[in-house]
Design a protein around this motif. Sequence first.
Motif, PDB file in Angstrom:
ATOM      1  N   GLY A 413      35.406   0.367 -11.537  1.00 56.03           N
ATOM      2  CA  GLY A 413      36.617  -0.424 -11.374  1.00 56.03           C
ATOM      3  C   GLY A 413      36.426  -1.577 -10.412  1.00 56.03           C
ATOM      4  O   GLY A 413      36.920  -2.686 -10.648  1.00 56.03           O
ATOM      5  N   GLY A 414      35.695  -1.333  -9.308  1.00 60.03           N
ATOM      6  CA  GLY A 414      35.461  -2.402  -8.336  1.00 60.03           C
ATOM      7  C   GLY A 414      34.665  -3.550  -8.923  1.00 60.03           C
ATOM      8  O   GLY A 414      34.994  -4.729  -8.712  1.00 60.03           O
ATOM      9  N   LEU A 415      33.618  -3.234  -9.667  1.00 61.04           N
ATOM     10  CA  LEU A 415      32.825  -4.287 -10.300  1.00 61.04           C
ATOM     11  C   LEU A 415      33.644  -5.056 -11.331  1.00 61.04           C
ATOM     12  O   LEU A 415      33.572  -6.293 -11.411  1.00 61.04           O
ATOM     13  N   ALA A 416      34.428  -4.331 -12.133  1.00 61.10           N
ATOM     14  CA  ALA A 416      35.224  -4.991 -13.169  1.00 61.10           C
ATOM     15  C   ALA A 416      36.256  -5.930 -12.549  1.00 61.10           C
ATOM     16  O   ALA A 416      36.427  -7.077 -13.002  1.00 61.10           O
ATOM     17  N   VAL A 417      36.945  -5.468 -11.527  1.00 64.16           N
ATOM     18  CA  VAL A 417      37.955  -6.310 -10.872  1.00 64.16           C
ATOM     19  C   VAL A 417      37.290  -7.531 -10.235  1.00 64.16           C
ATOM     20  O   VAL A 417      37.821  -8.649 -10.285  1.00 64.16           O
ATOM     21  N   THR A 418      36.115  -7.333  -9.636  1.00 58.69           N
ATOM     22  CA  THR A 418      35.390  -8.453  -9.038  1.00 58.69           C
ATOM     23  C   THR A 418      35.085  -9.528 -10.070  1.00 58.69           C
ATOM     24  O   THR A 418      35.263 -10.732  -9.824  1.00 58.69           O
ATOM     25  N   ALA A 419      34.623  -9.113 -11.240  1.00 59.79           N
ATOM     26  CA  ALA A 419      34.308 -10.091 -12.293  1.00 59.79           C
ATOM     27  C   ALA A 419      35.562 -10.804 -12.777  1.00 59.79           C
ATOM     28  O   ALA A 419      35.542 -12.017 -13.035  1.00 59.79           O
ATOM     29  N   VAL A 420      36.660 -10.069 -12.923  1.00 63.10           N
ATOM     30  CA  VAL A 420      37.904 -10.698 -13.385  1.00 63.10           C
ATOM     31  C   VAL A 420      38.373 -11.759 -12.393  1.00 63.10           C
ATOM     32  O   VAL A 420      38.858 -12.827 -12.781  1.00 63.10           O
ATOM     33  N   LEU A 421      38.193 -11.480 -11.098  1.00 62.71           N
ATOM     34  CA  LEU A 421      38.638 -12.419 -10.075  1.00 62.71           C
ATOM     35  C   LEU A 421      37.698 -13.614  -9.918  1.00 62.71           C
ATOM     36  O   LEU A 421      38.147 -14.745  -9.709  1.00 62.71           O
ATOM     37  N   LEU A 422      36.389 -13.357  -9.995  1.00 61.98           N
ATOM     38  CA  LEU A 422      35.421 -14.418  -9.730  1.00 61.98           C
ATOM     39  C   LEU A 422      35.048 -15.216 -10.978  1.00 61.98           C
ATOM     40  O   LEU A 422      34.727 -16.396 -10.876  1.00 61.98           O
ATOM     41  N   ARG A 423      35.055 -14.577 -12.125  1.00 60.62           N
ATOM     42  CA  ARG A 423      34.710 -15.277 -13.369  1.00 60.62           C
ATOM     43  C   ARG A 423      35.977 -15.418 -14.209  1.00 60.62           C
ATOM     44  O   ARG A 423      36.132 -14.818 -15.269  1.00 60.62           O
ATOM     45  N   ARG A 424      36.885 -16.225 -13.687  1.00 63.36           N
ATOM     46  CA  ARG A 424      38.211 -16.308 -14.294  1.00 63.36           C
ATOM     47  C   ARG A 424      38.168 -16.912 -15.689  1.00 63.36           C
ATOM     48  O   ARG A 424      38.988 -16.582 -16.542  1.00 63.36           O
ATOM     49  N   ARG A 425      37.221 -17.801 -15.922  1.00 60.71           N
ATOM     50  CA  ARG A 425      37.145 -18.390 -17.256  1.00 60.71           C
ATOM     51  C   ARG A 425      36.707 -17.361 -18.282  1.00 60.71           C
ATOM     52  O   ARG A 425      37.240 -17.319 -19.396  1.00 60.71           O
ATOM     53  N   PRO A 463      35.459   0.700 -22.503  1.00 64.30           N
ATOM     54  CA  PRO A 463      34.760  -0.456 -23.106  1.00 64.30           C
ATOM     55  C   PRO A 463      35.030  -1.765 -22.371  1.00 64.30           C
ATOM     56  O   PRO A 463      34.104  -2.520 -22.075  1.00 64.30           O
ATOM     57  N   GLY A 464      36.291  -2.042 -22.065  1.00 67.10           N
ATOM     58  CA  GLY A 464      36.607  -3.265 -21.345  1.00 67.10           C
ATOM     59  C   GLY A 464      36.091  -3.245 -19.923  1.00 67.10           C
ATOM     60  O   GLY A 464      35.571  -4.256 -19.418  1.00 67.10           O
ATOM     61  N   ALA A 465      36.220  -2.113 -19.244  1.00 66.17           N
ATOM     62  CA  ALA A 465      35.743  -2.008 -17.867  1.00 66.17           C
ATOM     63  C   ALA A 465      34.235  -2.196 -17.797  1.00 66.17           C
ATOM     64  O   ALA A 465      33.717  -2.848 -16.876  1.00 66.17           O
ATOM     65  N   ALA A 466      33.492  -1.651 -18.750  1.00 71.67           N
ATOM     66  CA  ALA A 466      32.035  -1.790 -18.753  1.00 71.67           C
ATOM     67  C   ALA A 466      31.628  -3.250 -18.960  1.00 71.67           C
ATOM     68  O   ALA A 466      30.666  -3.731 -18.348  1.00 71.67           O
ATOM     69  N   PHE A 467      32.355  -3.968 -19.802  1.00 71.50           N
ATOM     70  CA  PHE A 467      32.031  -5.374 -20.052  1.00 71.50           C
ATOM     71  C   PHE A 467      32.171  -6.196 -18.780  1.00 71.50           C
ATOM     72  O   PHE A 467      31.278  -6.987 -18.422  1.00 71.50           O
ATOM     73  N   PHE A 468      33.269  -6.021 -18.070  1.00 73.99           N
ATOM     74  CA  PHE A 468      33.476  -6.827 -16.869  1.00 73.99           C
ATOM     75  C   PHE A 468      32.644  -6.323 -15.694  1.00 73.99           C
ATOM     76  O   PHE A 468      32.277  -7.119 -14.815  1.00 73.99           O
ATOM     77  N   ALA A 469      32.312  -5.048 -15.668  1.00 81.10           N
ATOM     78  CA  ALA A 469      31.372  -4.568 -14.653  1.00 81.10           C
ATOM     79  C   ALA A 469      30.015  -5.233 -14.854  1.00 81.10           C
ATOM     80  O   ALA A 469      29.346  -5.627 -13.884  1.00 81.10           O
ATOM     81  N   ALA A 470      29.611  -5.381 -16.107  1.00 84.99           N
ATOM     82  CA  ALA A 470      28.357  -6.086 -16.394  1.00 84.99           C
ATOM     83  C   ALA A 470      28.454  -7.552 -16.001  1.00 84.99           C
ATOM     84  O   ALA A 470      27.496  -8.139 -15.480  1.00 84.99           O
ATOM     85  N   ALA A 471      29.622  -8.166 -16.231  1.00 85.38           N
ATOM     86  CA  ALA A 471      29.796  -9.578 -15.878  1.00 85.38           C
ATOM     87  C   ALA A 471      29.687  -9.795 -14.376  1.00 85.38           C
ATOM     88  O   ALA A 471      29.306 -10.881 -13.929  1.00 85.38           O
ATOM     89  N   ALA A 472      30.023  -8.779 -13.578  1.00 86.59           N
ATOM     90  CA  ALA A 472      29.887  -8.897 -12.129  1.00 86.59           C
ATOM     91  C   ALA A 472      28.429  -8.848 -11.698  1.00 86.59           C
ATOM     92  O   ALA A 472      28.086  -9.342 -10.619  1.00 86.59           O
ATOM     93  N   LEU A 473      27.561  -8.264 -12.526  1.00 84.24           N
ATOM     94  CA  LEU A 473      26.156  -8.085 -12.156  1.00 84.24           C
ATOM     95  C   LEU A 473      25.235  -9.104 -12.810  1.00 84.24           C
ATOM     96  O   LEU A 473      24.131  -9.342 -12.318  1.00 84.24           O
ATOM     97  N   VAL A 474      25.659  -9.677 -13.927  1.00 86.02           N
ATOM     98  CA  VAL A 474      24.832 -10.647 -14.657  1.00 86.02           C
ATOM     99  C   VAL A 474      25.390 -12.037 -14.420  1.00 86.02           C
ATOM    100  O   VAL A 474      26.507 -12.339 -14.854  1.00 86.02           O
ATOM    101  N   PRO A 475      24.679 -12.917 -13.727  1.00 85.69           N
ATOM    102  CA  PRO A 475      25.204 -14.261 -13.450  1.00 85.69           C
ATOM    103  C   PRO A 475      25.326 -15.077 -14.724  1.00 85.69           C
ATOM    104  O   PRO A 475      24.607 -14.866 -15.699  1.00 85.69           O
ATOM    105  N   ALA A 476      26.258 -16.019 -14.706  1.00 85.58           N
ATOM    106  CA  ALA A 476      26.469 -16.881 -15.869  1.00 85.58           C
ATOM    107  C   ALA A 476      25.231 -17.725 -16.129  1.00 85.58           C
ATOM    108  O   ALA A 476      24.609 -18.248 -15.211  1.00 85.58           O
ATOM    109  N   ALA A 477      24.873 -17.844 -17.380  1.00 87.85           N
ATOM    110  CA  ALA A 477      23.701 -18.635 -17.758  1.00 87.85           C
ATOM    111  C   ALA A 477      24.062 -20.107 -17.805  1.00 87.85           C
ATOM    112  O   ALA A 477      25.180 -20.487 -18.125  1.00 87.85           O
ATOM    113  N   GLY A 478      23.088 -20.944 -17.456  1.00 85.62           N
ATOM    114  CA  GLY A 478      23.259 -22.377 -17.647  1.00 85.62           C
ATOM    115  C   GLY A 478      23.790 -23.126 -16.455  1.00 85.62           C
ATOM    116  O   GLY A 478      23.591 -24.328 -16.345  1.00 85.62           O
ATOM    117  N   ALA A 479      24.504 -22.462 -15.549  1.00 83.30           N
ATOM    118  CA  ALA A 479      25.052 -23.173 -14.400  1.00 83.30           C
ATOM    119  C   ALA A 479      23.936 -23.539 -13.431  1.00 83.30           C
ATOM    120  O   ALA A 479      23.036 -22.749 -13.177  1.00 83.30           O
TER     121      ALA A 479
END
Length: 646
Positions: A413-425, A463-479
């Motif tokens: 939950g902590g990782l998922a919430v972090t991704a939702v807050l930091l990767r708002r797009r 399923p949704g929590a796992a996706f955003f937990a991964a988004a907190a650990l995998v940086p966005a590509a291309g930036a």
Amino acid sequence: MQKQEQGQAQGQARRQAQAQAPAQHGAAPARPAGGPYEAEPPTAPDAAPSAAGRFRLPVVLALAPLLVAAALWLWALPRIDFRHIDEFGLLDRFPVTFYAALAVLTVGFVLSLRRAGTAPAWPAVYSVAMLVALKAPPAVLYETVRYAWASKHDAIITRLLAEGTVHPGTELSGGMSAYDQWPGFFALDAALVRAFGVDGAASFINWAPVALGLLTLPVLVLVYRTFSDDGRLVWTAVWIFQLANWVGQDYLSPQGFSYLLYLTVLAVVFRRLVRPGSAGPLRDRAVLDPAAAAVPPAASTRQRAVAVLLLVPVIAAVNAAHQLTPLMLCVTLAALCLTRRYRNLGLLATAAVLMLAWYLTMGRELFLDTLSTLGEKLGDLLANSRPGFAGEPTGPGPELVGSANVLMVLALGGLAVTAVLLRRRLARSALPLILAAAAPAPLVLVNDYGGEMIFRVYLFGLPGAAFFAAAALVPAAGAASRGATAARRAAIVALPLALLAMLAGFLPSYYGKEGMHYAQPGETALTRRALDRAPEGALILAATGAFSDAYYRYDRYERWFFTEQEVDENLRMLKDPAGYLAGGVPAGRPAYVILTPTQAEAVIGEGYLPAGGFDSLIAALKASPLFTVVEESRYGIVLRYAPPTG
């Protein structure tokens, strides 16, 4: 001279067109190389990847961890001391090489992410390997059915094979009538037993977690690729889903089967039921977040109607198999209607009609009974969210399991919430996954579902929590900003450490209570002899139903699992066990008591009885003139109720 000038002008125009071609084809400009988790530069969309391109990761580098892990796992497998399980389940029975194999697989998976875009086969292979490594040992090693509820389902399939029909209106003790009211999954298994020509479902039942995991994996990939084209993010989300799926619903069960169908419906909704003209600000999601996938094409009214018709058999199968999953599906579809893009009222209405039709026909008895108790449980958040029946885990092993469960939920939950807050797009583009994860939560206010509602809410939100937990650990590509570079550098350490930490949480959550789940062949044989010996219509008493073959021949006997109640009542029972049990046996009714080692593990571990309570129970019954010992060995004890005459 004029021709020469025209030729020079045409040559200059061609050079300018060639210089602009990469931008026109969407090719990314050159950028500095990132860390091992930086995605490789994308290829032109019109360049079809060859078979060699899909395996561009050097074969030696890709295969080495896989081969090392396989060798370690195969060496460790016969050395797992599962026949002498102690208070920590299998955790202290796994050899060090078993843990080493899992760690090497994790490292190999992380390395494979570097080429996840052009060589997705490698993270897929590692995901399958981890699934097998984690969940195949019981299937390979155990001589009996793992998990008491799996043996319960084996008994239901056996009865269905013997009688060839179901009896939805027949009342059976222990809530067994519900299985006749939702028989779809068991009918499928009975057909498989007949098709393969095996003696019963027990021959393949322990392989169900592996089989269901393999079937779920491609469905998850379809769901995640709807919202991200970043292969690193997609496969990390799949990996986290596997590690976070510790709730024990992936065995041979209606829930495991209907959950797969539920995910299938979501995959079709996300990819094929997009309303036309609803893209709005998400028209170009690649601009919003480099990880975002291209917007799925909108479907016409006719195409959406056809998709709904094709989903009707799938939704009908969900309703025929399980009582809770159709409700979870309806609330999820209702939550998706909050977005204009996935507002499919026709599909929601179809799912609701099919659910109510089943509830009011085949499932009528249980549905009405549930409605009658709704007033008592509605709004009681504390009671409905309490896991289990009444007790708290006791003993080092169960307490470790409880702590691991809590830490896993907090970490995910902590990782998922972090991704939702930091990767708002990304959160904006993948809003449907957030809605799908949150939709089941309010059901905790409605019912406790036999002490399992909190686990089911977690499962359907996973399923949704796992996706955003991964988004907190995998940086966005291309930036290419300084912050993005720092994030990539942090991921070099954070990603493998987080995955190893989740692995460390999964193992006690899944195997820490194995003393309750594995029964030696002698114990199952003792239970079957006792039930074969008892006359039809007898009352069968046991401390809990969490033991192998507890439901063997369940339609011929009534069962009373006498510790599955409030702890205070169990403490009162321990003051005079013989008198307490005798008081619950109807006059003239033959009654037998079956007590086994797995029951001892269950009642102490779940906190139904205090330490030493199970042993004192046996001693009291053996000393009482009201009970006679029929059989006793290290596999358990069987007693017959012998009321005084005259």
